[in-house]
Scaffold this motif. Structure first.
Motif: not given
Ligand SMILES: Cc1cc2nc3c(=O)[nH]c(=O)nc-3n(C[C@H](O)[C@H](O)[C@H](O)COP(=O)(O)O)c2cc1C
Length: 133
Positions: A4-6, A121-126, A42-46, A96-97
């Protein structure tokens, strides 16, 4: 998650409008990976130092065109369910998205409405893509 891009950087002080808007954001002075992300939301994990696991985040990259006083590109992260003092910490983000393009809103209320939809939406996708870390 090397595929994933980071990007990563220190949390610095912004205009402090985020709190008023209802979405306090950590402004990130990106020092690595900035060239890999274009403007957008963007949707990300941090990864936050001293915190176990990963935190979900909805991140805005751009010049906040709704506000005329923002002239430089900003990376602002709304970290889900996290109310902590983050200034000076270095946070790493794994994209992630890509949710949408950055937009100029006619009113601040429109920006707030859209941000609320983005975060939902981000919460759902993650939740669907929780990594095994
Ligand atoms: C999920 C999310 C999406 C955003 N989308 C936009 C956008 O499309 N256009 C815009 O002008 N600002 C957008 N913003 C940025 C807000 O304008 C910014 O967070 C607010 O001005 C607070 O900035 P500050 O922390 O520097 O005070 C977004 C912020 C978040 C958290």
């Amino acid at each position: 998650m090397p595929e994933l891009p980071s990007f990563a950087g220190l949390v610095v002080h912004g205009h402090k409008r985020g709190r008023i808007l209802g979405f306090p954001t950590a402004n990130i002075a990106v020092d690595s990976g900035g060239e890999t992300i274009e403007d957008g939301v963007f949707s990300c994990w941090a990864k936050v130092p001293d915190m176990a696991g990963l935190v979900g985040a909805t991140v805005s990259v751009g010049r906040n065109p709704t506000f005329d006083d923002v002239t430089e590109r900003r990376v602002e992260a709304y970290l889900h369910d996290l109310d902590a003092m983050l200034y000076g910490m270095r946070i790493a983000f794994f994209v992630v998205h890509r949710l949408r393009d950055t937009m100029r809103f006619a009113t601040v209320a429109d920006l707030i409405d859209q941000t609320a939809r983005d975060v939902e939406r981000s919460r759902r996708l993650l939740e669907e893509e929780r990594p095994n870390l």
